[in-house]
Scaffold this motif. Structure first.
Motif, mmCIF file in Angstrom:
data_model
loop_
_atom_site.group_PDB
_atom_site.id
_atom_site.type_symbol
_atom_site.label_atom_id
_atom_site.label_comp_id
_atom_site.label_asym_id
_atom_site.label_seq_id
_atom_site.Cartn_x
_atom_site.Cartn_y
_atom_site.Cartn_z
ATOM 1 N N ASP A 182 0.859 -1.183 0.000
ATOM 2 C CA ASP A 182 0.000 0.000 0.000
ATOM 3 C C ASP A 182 0.893 1.230 0.000
ATOM 4 O OD1 ASP A 182 -2.474 -1.464 0.244
ATOM 5 O OD2 ASP A 182 -1.993 -1.772 2.346
ATOM 6 N N VAL A 183 0.650 2.133 -0.938
ATOM 7 C CA VAL A 183 1.448 3.352 -1.071
ATOM 8 C C VAL A 183 0.508 4.544 -0.989
ATOM 9 C CG1 VAL A 183 3.110 4.604 -2.472
ATOM 10 C CG2 VAL A 183 3.046 2.095 -2.554
ATOM 11 N N ILE A 184 0.739 5.412 0.001
ATOM 12 C CA ILE A 184 -0.153 6.536 0.259
ATOM 13 C C ILE A 184 0.679 7.813 0.354
ATOM 14 C CG2 ILE A 184 -1.903 7.478 1.826
ATOM 15 C CD1 ILE A 184 -2.131 4.529 2.917
ATOM 16 N N ARG A 185 0.343 8.793 -0.465
ATOM 17 C CA ARG A 185 1.076 10.071 -0.482
ATOM 18 C C ARG A 185 2.563 9.827 -0.709
ATOM 19 N NH1 ARG A 185 -2.205 10.130 3.713
ATOM 20 N NH2 ARG A 185 -0.473 9.869 5.176
ATOM 21 N N ALA A 186 2.886 9.594 -1.964
ATOM 22 C CA ALA A 186 4.264 9.264 -2.325
ATOM 23 C C ALA A 186 4.668 9.968 -3.607
ATOM 24 C CB ALA A 186 4.434 7.765 -2.493
ATOM 25 N N LEU A 187 5.955 10.233 -3.714
ATOM 26 C CA LEU A 187 6.564 10.764 -4.925
ATOM 27 C C LEU A 187 7.626 9.792 -5.390
ATOM 28 C CD1 LEU A 187 7.295 12.953 -7.039
ATOM 29 C CD2 LEU A 187 8.806 13.954 -5.289
ATOM 30 N N LEU A 188 7.522 9.347 -6.650
ATOM 31 C CA LEU A 188 8.546 8.507 -7.271
ATOM 32 C C LEU A 188 9.071 9.250 -8.479
ATOM 33 C CD1 LEU A 188 6.045 6.381 -6.283
ATOM 34 C CD2 LEU A 188 7.856 4.777 -6.873
ATOM 35 N N GLU A 189 10.365 9.580 -8.472
ATOM 36 C CA GLU A 189 10.905 10.363 -9.572
ATOM 37 C C GLU A 189 12.330 9.948 -9.917
ATOM 38 O OE1 GLU A 189 10.956 14.504 -8.606
ATOM 39 O OE2 GLU A 189 12.206 14.244 -6.817
ATOM 40 N N ARG A 190 12.620 10.069 -11.204
ATOM 41 C CA ARG A 190 13.955 9.807 -11.749
ATOM 42 C C ARG A 190 14.471 8.411 -11.420
ATOM 43 N NH1 ARG A 190 14.511 14.885 -9.540
ATOM 44 N NH2 ARG A 190 15.905 14.095 -7.909
ATOM 45 N N ASN A 191 13.562 7.446 -11.331
ATOM 46 C CA ASN A 191 13.984 6.054 -11.248
ATOM 47 C C ASN A 191 14.217 5.539 -12.665
ATOM 48 O OD1 ASN A 191 13.580 5.584 -8.241
ATOM 49 N ND2 ASN A 191 11.586 6.382 -8.848
ATOM 50 N N ARG A 192 14.822 4.358 -12.792
ATOM 51 C CA ARG A 192 15.153 3.823 -14.115
ATOM 52 C C ARG A 192 14.290 2.606 -14.461
ATOM 53 N NH1 ARG A 192 19.498 5.620 -16.822
ATOM 54 N NH2 ARG A 192 20.931 7.031 -15.735
ATOM 55 N N GLU A 193 14.013 2.430 -15.708
ATOM 56 C CA GLU A 193 13.321 1.282 -16.284
ATOM 57 C C GLU A 193 11.848 1.281 -15.931
ATOM 58 O OE1 GLU A 193 14.354 -3.389 -16.822
ATOM 59 O OE2 GLU A 193 13.784 -2.734 -14.814
ATOM 60 N N VAL A 194 11.501 1.066 -14.636
ATOM 61 C CA VAL A 194 10.105 1.064 -14.196
ATOM 62 C C VAL A 194 10.039 1.690 -12.800
ATOM 63 C CG1 VAL A 194 8.074 -0.334 -13.677
ATOM 64 C CG2 VAL A 194 9.635 -1.058 -15.486
ATOM 65 N N ALA A 195 9.139 2.618 -12.601
ATOM 66 C CA ALA A 195 9.003 3.222 -11.274
ATOM 67 C C ALA A 195 8.299 2.269 -10.309
ATOM 68 C CB ALA A 195 8.237 4.535 -11.361
ATOM 69 N N VAL A 196 7.206 1.619 -10.759
ATOM 70 C CA VAL A 196 6.444 0.696 -9.911
ATOM 71 C C VAL A 196 6.161 -0.562 -10.721
ATOM 72 C CG1 VAL A 196 4.349 0.333 -8.552
ATOM 73 C CG2 VAL A 196 5.353 2.629 -8.708
ATOM 74 N N LEU A 197 6.571 -1.710 -10.208
ATOM 75 C CA LEU A 197 6.322 -2.987 -10.877
ATOM 76 C C LEU A 197 5.553 -3.904 -9.932
ATOM 77 C CD1 LEU A 197 6.744 -4.956 -13.250
ATOM 78 C CD2 LEU A 197 8.843 -5.701 -12.134
ATOM 79 N N ILE A 198 4.365 -4.332 -10.348
ATOM 80 C CA ILE A 198 3.554 -5.270 -9.570
ATOM 81 C C ILE A 198 3.450 -6.549 -10.378
ATOM 82 C CG2 ILE A 198 1.380 -5.617 -8.343
ATOM 83 C CD1 ILE A 198 3.011 -3.149 -7.445
ATOM 84 N N GLY A 199 3.998 -7.661 -9.850
ATOM 85 C CA GLY A 199 4.107 -8.874 -10.631
ATOM 86 C C GLY A 199 3.203 -9.992 -10.159
ATOM 87 N N ASP A 200 2.589 -10.677 -11.044
ATOM 88 C CA ASP A 200 1.750 -11.872 -10.948
ATOM 89 C C ASP A 200 0.404 -11.629 -10.280
ATOM 90 O OD1 ASP A 200 1.893 -12.758 -8.021
ATOM 91 O OD2 ASP A 200 4.017 -12.813 -8.520
ATOM 92 N N GLY A 201 -0.546 -12.522 -10.549
ATOM 93 C CA GLY A 201 -1.932 -12.319 -10.153
ATOM 94 C C GLY A 201 -2.195 -12.382 -8.666
ATOM 95 N N ALA A 202 -1.310 -13.018 -7.901
ATOM 96 C CA ALA A 202 -1.541 -13.128 -6.459
ATOM 97 C C ALA A 202 -1.079 -11.900 -5.695
ATOM 98 C CB ALA A 202 -0.815 -14.363 -5.918
ATOM 99 N N THR A 203 -0.359 -11.009 -6.350
ATOM 100 C CA THR A 203 0.174 -9.817 -5.706
ATOM 101 C C THR A 203 -0.856 -8.697 -5.768
ATOM 102 O OG1 THR A 203 2.383 -10.455 -6.399
ATOM 103 C CG2 THR A 203 2.096 -8.179 -5.706
ATOM 104 N N THR A 204 -0.994 -7.927 -4.668
ATOM 105 C CA THR A 204 -1.956 -6.835 -4.638
ATOM 106 C C THR A 204 -1.248 -5.536 -4.296
ATOM 107 O OG1 THR A 204 -2.510 -7.184 -2.299
ATOM 108 C CG2 THR A 204 -3.815 -8.379 -3.932
ATOM 109 N N ALA A 205 -1.772 -4.441 -4.851
ATOM 110 C CA ALA A 205 -1.187 -3.131 -4.597
ATOM 111 C C ALA A 205 -2.269 -2.068 -4.606
ATOM 112 C CB ALA A 205 -0.130 -2.794 -5.638
ATOM 113 N N THR A 206 -2.137 -1.095 -3.718
ATOM 114 C CA THR A 206 -3.012 0.073 -3.688
ATOM 115 C C THR A 206 -2.133 1.313 -3.666
ATOM 116 O OG1 THR A 206 -4.694 -1.134 -2.435
ATOM 117 C CG2 THR A 206 -4.832 1.262 -2.420
ATOM 118 N N LEU A 207 -2.373 2.228 -4.602
ATOM 119 C CA LEU A 207 -1.645 3.487 -4.661
ATOM 120 C C LEU A 207 -2.637 4.630 -4.586
ATOM 121 C CD1 LEU A 207 0.156 1.285 -6.211
ATOM 122 C CD2 LEU A 207 1.316 3.254 -7.218
#
Length: 217
Positions: A182-207
């Motif tokens: 869970d990501v709440i009130r966040a800044l992601l900047e100047r990262n490389r390739e991918v800023a946020v990667l959520i992999g496979d169907g069993a993984t859950t994410a809330t932004l």
């Protein structure tokens, strides 16, 4: 045997509080808490320049919680550690970080690959509040395996670098293997390739209330 070289090891149900301290130039893991019932609290602490073991260059972690220990860190700076600044592993392990900086985690000398800001795996639960995660290598935030959960609130993740060995990765947040993030009130900047990667169907994410910008190729 040229192994270990840790600064502080709390285990077996010990209760440890550390206030206004510096851990510098240790090996393997600078500060570790192990086993259910063990509690470790760090306040106004600096953990820097942790190196790998001389025997095999393994590890080089700033803070590690494992085997069900409970760890709290308030107003702590982790910098220039190797492999991972903060590492949480095993079901029952909890780690709460607030007003913390994780930066300049360097690659391991052995293979020049990872230099993670924080890694949570195998069922650990991690909470980060008011945290700056910058200039780490490979992956800034790693959350892996079923039962593992990470909550990030009021967090900045920036300038994650690719691996020196192959110039791959440089990701801000990666969750996989059935983990939850869970990501709440966040800044992601100047990262490389991918800023946020959520992999496979069993993984859950809330932004929620998140800005992602200037991700670099």
């Amino acid at each position: 045997d040229r192994a270990f070289g840790g600064g502080l090891n709390a285990q077996g149900g010990a209760v440890v509080e550390v206030t206004r301290a510096v851990f510098k130039g240790n090996r393997d893991v600078a500060v570790v808490a192990s086993q259910s019932g063990t509690t470790l609290t760090l306040s106004d602490v600096v953990v820097r320049d942790t190196q790998g073991q001389e025997a095999d260059r393994a590890h080089g972690r700033g803070l590690q919680g494992q085997e069900g220990a409970a760890v709290e860190a308030n107003r702590v700076v982790f910098e220039r550690n190797r492999e991972a600044s903060v590492f949480a592993i095993h079901a029952g392990t909890t780690m709460r970080l607030s007003d913390v900086v994780l930066r300049d985690t360097l690659s391991r000398q052995s293979d020049r690959t990872c230099g993670y800001g924080i890694q949570a795996s195998v069922g650990a639960v991690v909470e980060l509040t008011r945290t700056l995660i910058e200039r780490n290598r490979g992956l800034a935030v790693v959350v892996a395996h079923a039962g593992t959960r990470a909550t990030l609130a009021d967090v900045v993740v920036r300038d994650t670098q690719s691996q020196e060995s192959d110039r791959c990765l440089g990701r801000g947040i990666q969750a996989s293997g059935g983990a939850a993030v869970d990501v709440i009130r966040a800044l992601l900047e100047r990262n490389r390739e991918v800023a946020v990667l959520i992999g496979d169907g069993a993984t859950t994410a809330t932004l929620v209330d998140v800005v992602v910008r200037d991700t670099e190729g």
